[in-house]
Design a protein around this motif. Structure first.
Motif, PDB file in Angstrom:
ATOM      1  N   GLU A 121       0.828  -1.212   0.000  1.00 42.99           N
ATOM      2  CA  GLU A 121       0.000   0.000   0.000  1.00 42.99           C
ATOM      3  C   GLU A 121       0.860   1.260   0.000  1.00 42.99           C
ATOM      4  O   GLU A 121       0.548   2.241  -0.690  1.00 42.99           O
ATOM      5  CB  GLU A 121      -0.933  -0.015   1.204  1.00 42.99           C
ATOM      6  N   GLU A 124       2.138   1.750  -3.475  1.00 46.08           N
ATOM      7  CA  GLU A 124       1.082   2.209  -4.381  1.00 46.08           C
ATOM      8  C   GLU A 124       0.772   3.690  -4.177  1.00 46.08           C
ATOM      9  O   GLU A 124       0.507   4.409  -5.142  1.00 46.08           O
ATOM     10  CB  GLU A 124      -0.178   1.372  -4.156  1.00 46.08           C
ATOM     11  N   GLN A 125       0.806   4.145  -2.936  1.00 43.76           N
ATOM     12  CA  GLN A 125       0.536   5.564  -2.671  1.00 43.76           C
ATOM     13  C   GLN A 125       1.541   6.446  -3.394  1.00 43.76           C
ATOM     14  O   GLN A 125       1.189   7.507  -3.926  1.00 43.76           O
ATOM     15  CB  GLN A 125       0.593   5.833  -1.161  1.00 43.76           C
ATOM     16  N   GLU A 128       1.323   5.170  -7.639  1.00 40.78           N
ATOM     17  CA  GLU A 128       0.048   5.246  -8.337  1.00 40.78           C
ATOM     18  C   GLU A 128      -0.920   6.248  -7.735  1.00 40.78           C
ATOM     19  O   GLU A 128      -2.003   6.457  -8.260  1.00 40.78           O
ATOM     20  CB  GLU A 128      -0.575   3.853  -8.397  1.00 40.78           C
ATOM     21  N   SER A 130      -2.789   6.130  -5.119  1.00 39.88           N
ATOM     22  CA  SER A 130      -3.855   5.603  -4.267  1.00 39.88           C
ATOM     23  C   SER A 130      -3.657   4.103  -4.089  1.00 39.88           C
ATOM     24  O   SER A 130      -2.953   3.455  -4.867  1.00 39.88           O
ATOM     25  CB  SER A 130      -5.234   5.872  -4.884  1.00 39.88           C
ATOM     26  N   ILE A 131      -4.306   3.570  -3.060  1.00 33.04           N
ATOM     27  CA  ILE A 131      -4.235   2.139  -2.783  1.00 33.04           C
ATOM     28  C   ILE A 131      -5.106   1.384  -3.783  1.00 33.04           C
ATOM     29  O   ILE A 131      -6.257   1.750  -4.014  1.00 33.04           O
ATOM     30  CB  ILE A 131      -4.685   1.847  -1.340  1.00 33.04           C
ATOM     31  N   GLN A 132      -4.552   0.342  -4.373  1.00 32.45           N
ATOM     32  CA  GLN A 132      -5.251  -0.442  -5.375  1.00 32.45           C
ATOM     33  C   GLN A 132      -5.891  -1.687  -4.756  1.00 32.45           C
ATOM     34  O   GLN A 132      -5.686  -1.998  -3.583  1.00 32.45           O
ATOM     35  CB  GLN A 132      -4.281  -0.855  -6.482  1.00 32.45           C
ATOM     36  N   GLN A 133      -6.680  -2.393  -5.555  1.00 33.46           N
ATOM     37  CA  GLN A 133      -7.334  -3.615  -5.124  1.00 33.46           C
ATOM     38  C   GLN A 133      -6.798  -4.794  -5.928  1.00 33.46           C
ATOM     39  O   GLN A 133      -6.197  -4.628  -6.978  1.00 33.46           O
ATOM     40  CB  GLN A 133      -8.854  -3.493  -5.317  1.00 33.46           C
ATOM     41  N   GLY A 134      -7.063  -5.997  -5.422  1.00 31.65           N
ATOM     42  CA  GLY A 134      -6.664  -7.197  -6.146  1.00 31.65           C
ATOM     43  C   GLY A 134      -5.635  -7.999  -5.383  1.00 31.65           C
ATOM     44  O   GLY A 134      -5.165  -7.595  -4.306  1.00 31.65           O
ATOM     45  N   ARG A 139      -0.552  -6.961  -7.768  1.00 34.87           N
ATOM     46  CA  ARG A 139      -0.315  -5.541  -7.493  1.00 34.87           C
ATOM     47  C   ARG A 139       1.180  -5.247  -7.459  1.00 34.87           C
ATOM     48  O   ARG A 139       1.650  -4.245  -8.003  1.00 34.87           O
ATOM     49  CB  ARG A 139      -0.982  -5.153  -6.181  1.00 34.87           C
ATOM     50  N   ARG A 142       2.691  -5.454 -11.051  1.00 32.56           N
ATOM     51  CA  ARG A 142       2.381  -4.271 -11.853  1.00 32.56           C
ATOM     52  C   ARG A 142       3.342  -3.130 -11.544  1.00 32.56           C
ATOM     53  O   ARG A 142       3.846  -2.450 -12.442  1.00 32.56           O
ATOM     54  CB  ARG A 142       0.941  -3.830 -11.580  1.00 32.56           C
ATOM     55  N   MET A 143       3.648  -2.941 -10.261  1.00 34.17           N
ATOM     56  CA  MET A 143       4.566  -1.870  -9.875  1.00 34.17           C
ATOM     57  C   MET A 143       5.996  -2.174 -10.293  1.00 34.17           C
ATOM     58  O   MET A 143       6.737  -1.274 -10.704  1.00 34.17           O
ATOM     59  CB  MET A 143       4.472  -1.627  -8.365  1.00 34.17           C
TER      60      MET A 143
END
Length: 333
Positions: A121, A124-125, A128, A130-134, A139, A142-143
């Motif tokens: 998280e 992601e902050q 991206e 914001s916090i993503q789902q999945g 996740r 992807r990063m």
């Protein structure tokens, strides 16, 4: 006994037996380390062991990590989880290896004490917004694709014996409150690399415990808190054995930045440690405390091979500029 009661008892007996047979590894026996292994997975994912039955707990971990339950027996599924977290698949480093490289790339240190979802998280902050789902694995992947479009590789590297490195004490120590067996929290103060291969990033855990404690003694003899050092966590699944030896004691004594620094001083302390055994602190005065933030040096106990990250050109500037191997320590290339 009535037939319907007997049938009910047989059903209950089958329900009790079937979960145990599903756990079996082909020999008909439940592996003794299964629960401990599952707790290790849960500590990585959630920060500690979870409540519920083994089936429920394993399914929860699989769904959070992959989005689905894995095929196979419970033992096979558990082994696959541990393999994915620690070792990865052919040509791909493990989940924890990737997570640590991503943290190091963004924050210049890792946070192994935090559970995986929290660490992702935070990434992601920053990346991206914001916090993503999945599922956590998707996740993170992807990063990593965004951070390192060329892909992430690991390589086997030899860490030499006697390699000196600096650590931070993350908690206070005193003879009054410490007792044998207590865990002592330490972290790596600087990146440890070998020939441009990152072995352990800043923030990596150093496992240590209190070996023995002696309070203030007669004739002004100081308190004695003796530590046992189990190892330094590397980027991979390997642990590097470490000690407080002569080279690391000398490095601590010669590092002027450690003397007189507010809240992080070794002034008033004497370090000791029979080479290859243990180390500790002699606290000057009656029952004084070694404060959190105290820094000192340790060293590798022997030559060993671990998996590290060959630093990509785009991330090379992140490697600490002070990483120069020298006689007083430092974590060099």
């Amino acid at each position: 006994m009535p037939r319907n009661v007997l049938s009910a008892l047989l059903v209950v007996l089958c329900l009790l037996i079937l979960p145990l047979s599903a756990l079996a590894d082909g020999t008909g026996e439940v592996p003794s380390g299964f629960t401990q292994s599952l707790e290790k997975v849960e500590t990585v994912l959630y920060g500690g062991p979870q409540a519920g039955g083994l089936f429920e707990r394993l399914a929860r971990a699989e769904k959070d990590l992959f989005g689905r339950e894995l095929p196979g027996s419970l033992v096979e599924r558990q082994n696959a989880l541990v393999q994915f977290l620690d070792r990865g698949t052919q040509g791909q480093p493990g989940f924890l290896f990737k997570l640590s490289v991503a943290e190091w790339a963004l924050f210049k240190k890792v946070s192994p004490e935090r559970f995986a979802a929290s660490r992702i998280e935070s990434l992601e902050q920053v990346l991206e917004g914001s916090i993503q789902q999945g599922p956590l694995s998707m996740r993170l992947e992807r990063m990593m694709t965004k951070l390192l479009p060329g892909g992430l590789q690991s390589t086997l590297v030899t860490v030499p014996a006697g390699r000196v490195f600096k650590v931070n004490l993350l908690q206070p120590l005193s003879a009054r409150y410490s007792k044998p067996g207590d865990r002592v929290k330490l972290e790596l103060a600087e990146d440890l690399s070998v020939n441009q291969v990152l072995v352990a990033p800043k923030g990596s855990r150093v496992m240590a415990s209190v070996e023995s404690v002696e309070g203030p003694r007669s004739f002004g003899r100081p308190s004695n808190v003796k530590l046992s050092f189990q190892g330094l966590e590397s980027l991979g699944a390997e642990t590097i054995p470490v000690v407080m030896g002569e080279a690391s004691k000398k490095a601590t004594e010669l590092d002027k930045s450690l003397v007189g620094a507010a809240g992080a001083s070794v002034a008033g302390l004497a370090l000791f440690g029979p080479l290859g055994i243990a180390g500790g602190f002699l606290v000057r005065g009656d029952d004084k405390t070694v404060p959190a933030g105290t820094q000192f040096y340790l060293e590798t106990a022997g030559e060993g091979q671990v998996f590290g990250y060959p630093i990509a050109k785009e991330l090379a500037p992140l490697l600490n500029s002070g990483n120069n191997a020298n006689s007083t320590g430092g974590v060099g290339n």
